[in-house]
Design a protein around this motif. Structure first.
Motif, mmCIF file in Angstrom:
data_model
loop_
_atom_site.group_PDB
_atom_site.id
_atom_site.type_symbol
_atom_site.label_atom_id
_atom_site.label_comp_id
_atom_site.label_asym_id
_atom_site.label_seq_id
_atom_site.Cartn_x
_atom_site.Cartn_y
_atom_site.Cartn_z
ATOM 1 N N THR A 82 56.886 38.382 120.465
ATOM 2 C CA THR A 82 58.119 38.751 119.757
ATOM 3 C C THR A 82 58.042 38.226 118.338
ATOM 4 O O THR A 82 57.252 37.347 118.035
ATOM 5 N N GLY A 111 64.822 38.037 119.175
ATOM 6 C CA GLY A 111 65.392 38.079 120.506
ATOM 7 C C GLY A 111 66.478 39.128 120.632
ATOM 8 O O GLY A 111 66.869 39.783 119.661
ATOM 9 N N ASP A 162 70.250 36.970 124.102
ATOM 10 C CA ASP A 162 69.660 35.692 123.656
ATOM 11 C C ASP A 162 70.510 35.069 122.557
ATOM 12 O O ASP A 162 70.739 33.861 122.532
ATOM 13 N N PRO A 220 62.671 29.980 121.974
ATOM 14 C CA PRO A 220 62.976 31.401 121.718
ATOM 15 C C PRO A 220 64.307 31.597 121.004
ATOM 16 O O PRO A 220 64.704 32.732 120.760
#
Lengths: 297, 295
Positions: free
Chosen positions: A12, A19, A23, A119
């Motif tokens: 990603t 995200g 997310d 993330p």
């Protein structure tokens, strides 16, 4: 044969905006909880409540004391100052929130590098921190308005216009958090006094937006500058919703619909520009190594 | 303690005693050098970091402009505009007292410099005095800039009939404020995250209680209490009476009484800060927490 192992999956994007929306919501909620822990658990709830009450009331008392110099206080002046000062509590907190969150994470807690390693996206993290600061300031604002009402501030006949209040608060909050986010992306590039810039911007805006005196008191060029700020329209909208009156001078000539339209357009422009500016600023800071910087300021 | 001494050879202990058993003149000279050394960066730092000067000036000037425009919107006598500019200049000292005196040791601890102060052969007293002297001199320059800028921008005027009295009032007011700041430094040093919020509470609430922008007389009994404990209050009230005679009627007490209050404050806060810093240093060393970061 293609496998679905983490090693072969397409990575990603690596940056401050990444995200899915889910997310982002998770990051926002987590950062808001963290911000509450930072802002709210430094004292016992009783002392925290006292702190939240004392400072805004002292600020209000200061302005009312100055207002009383010219003679007796008139209720209209009290209302003008109370609402302006109350809303500006939120403006100040939301303007400074994202910058202070980024700098705190970079220099005080030294966690910003770890946020990049997770993330999580940095934008919702910063927004979450700013919103909690704004919410705490909102409590102070409500206290100030309550005290103003006790002091004889004239409220709108027929009660507060809750629909108008909700709309202007939502638009105003979005615009101010947007400006705060953009400011954060700029301040993270700075070596010296990065902490001071949001406060300087907030101080300048306080002077220009007619929070405690009508815009017409300012010299003409500053009046035009003040009238172009979404924060000015926000405060005027809140005044109309709570007090039911318009400000004297330039702003008072605008119909409420025009005021809302101006605030809406201003907010949309800010929301369109801010995420891009934030990404640009944070990516640049990461490339230059500024996210690991400690300025000891 | 005795077990530590027992491990030091006798000749080394004698050398240490000889080198640390200073005469009074040596101690005074060493103290004065320490004060100057700590004051130096506060005065000359602004030449090396002009951005500090910018921020030290921009905040009080923005605040001053807000109050001046508020007064103008009410059509108040211009004498109050002059008083507001004077008050903004006085506030630069107070802001410095909060963040550069009271909050300084805590900041030094968190950034690692307090370790150097503790290990240096000098007590916290001379370092604190150096911070105060340097801070006051640095802020005096800023105060002059603020008054000049305010006078030029808003046409403020002052009628100083007794310059010596004005200088004495300013000296005593600033000394009392910095002495209080030294007392608070000990308190801030043992504080954790609440220190930042404590600093905030010393800002606007004290401006209100100190009668900085409006006459303290309007606060009634609260004003009387404030003038007895908060240096900002007698200093602001006396300076206003001396520099703007038209506003003398707004004074809470005669100037000479307020000067007396300031003298008492200088003495009490100086003695208090000496004991407070010694106590905090002793307790902090014993508990091993003096150099522990708050966060």
């Amino acid at each position: 044969m293609q496998t679905d192992s983490p090693y072969t999956r397409r990575p990603t994007s690596f940056g401050p905006l990444r995200g899915s929306a889910a997310d982002a919501v998770r990051s926002l909620v987590a950062s808001a909880r963290l911000a509450w822990a930072i802002e709210g658990n430094w004292a016992e709830p009783f002392y925290l409540a006292v702190y939240l009450v004392i400072r805004p009331l002292a600020f209000l008392g200061l302005f009312l004391a100055v207002l009383s110099i010219g003679g007796s206080l008139n209720p209209a002046s009290i209302g003008f100052v109370v609402v302006g000062q109350a809303v500006f509590q939120i403006v100040g907190a939301a303007l400074q929130g994202p910058t202070h969150a980024l700098l705190d994470d970079r220099e005080r807690y030294r966690t910003i590098r770890y946020i990049f390693a997770t993330p999580s996206s940095l934008l919702p993290v910063s927004v979450g921190r700013a919103l909690v600061k704004a919410a705490i300031a909102g409590i102070s604002a409500a206290i100030v308005i309550g005290v103003g009402a006790i002091l004889g501030m004239p409220l709108r006949s027929g009660g507060i216009d809750l629909i108008l209040l909700t709309v202007v608060m939502l638009l105003g909050l979005l615009s101010i958090v947007g400006i705060g986010i953009a400011l954060g992306a700029v301040c993270v590039q700075l070596r010296n006094d990065a902490w001071g810039y949001p406060q300087a911007v907030a101080g300048s805006v306080f002077l220009l937006c007619g929070a405690i005196f009508p815009l017409d008191t300012l010299p003409a060029p500053l009046q035009a500058l003040g009238a172009a700020l979404p924060i000015t329209w926000w405060i005027e909208g809140v005044r109309r919703a709570i007090l039911g009156t318009t400000s004297p001078g330039l702003l008072g000539t605008l119909a409420t619909g025009e005021l809302l339209l101006a605030l809406l357009v201003g907010t949309l422009v800010i929301l369109a520009v801010t995420p891009r500016l934030f990404k640009l600023g944070i990516d640049r800071a990461r490339d230059k190594g500024y996210l690991d910087r400690n300025t000891a300021s | 303690m005795s077990s530590i001494h027992a491990r030091i050879p006798a000749d080394l202990a004698a050398t240490i005693r000889k080198e640390t058993n200073w005469s009074l003149s040596h101690r005074l000279r060493h103290g004065a050098q320490s004060v100057l050394a700590r004051a130096y960066p506060r005065v000359f730092g602004m030449i090396r970091e002009p951005s500090w000067l910018f921020f030290d000036l921009v905040f009080p000037i923005l605040g001053m402009c807000s109050f001046v425009f508020l007064l103008r919107s009410r059509g108040v006598d211009d004498a109050w505009v002059s008083a507001t500019i004077l008050a903004s200049a006085l506030l630069t000292f107070w802001t410095s007292v909060i963040w550069m005196m009271a909050g300084q040791f805590r900041w030094e601890r968190d950034s690692g410099n307090l370790t150097l102060y503790i290990t240096a052969p000098v007590g916290l007293g001379p370092i604190t005095l150096g911070m105060a002297v340097g801070g006051a001199l640095g802020m005096a320059f800023r105060a002059v800039v603020i008054i000049t800028a305010g006078s030029l921008a808003f046409g403020a005027t002052y009628e100083i009939r007794e310059p010596a009295l004005l200088a004495l009032t300013l000296l005593l007011g600033v000394s009392a404020m910095y002495a209080l700041g030294a007392c608070l430094a000990a308190f801030f040093l043992i504080s954790g995250r609440e220190a930042d919020h404590l600093g905030d509470l010393l800002n606007e609430p004290m401006q209100l209680l100190g009668g900085v922008f409006a006459p303290i007389r309007s606060l009634g009994l609260v004003g009387m209490v404030a003038i007895g404990v908060l240096p900002l209050a007698p200093a602001a009230d006396a300076l206003r009476q001396i520099a703007i005679p038209q506003l003398a009627v707004s004074g809470l007490l005669p100037v000479n009484i307020e000067l007396l209050i300031l003298i008492v404050m200088v003495v009490v806060f100086s003695i208090g800060s000496r004991y407070a810093l010694r106590y905090i240093e002793r307790v902090g060393r014993a508990g091993g927490k003096l150099l522990t970061r708050a966060d």
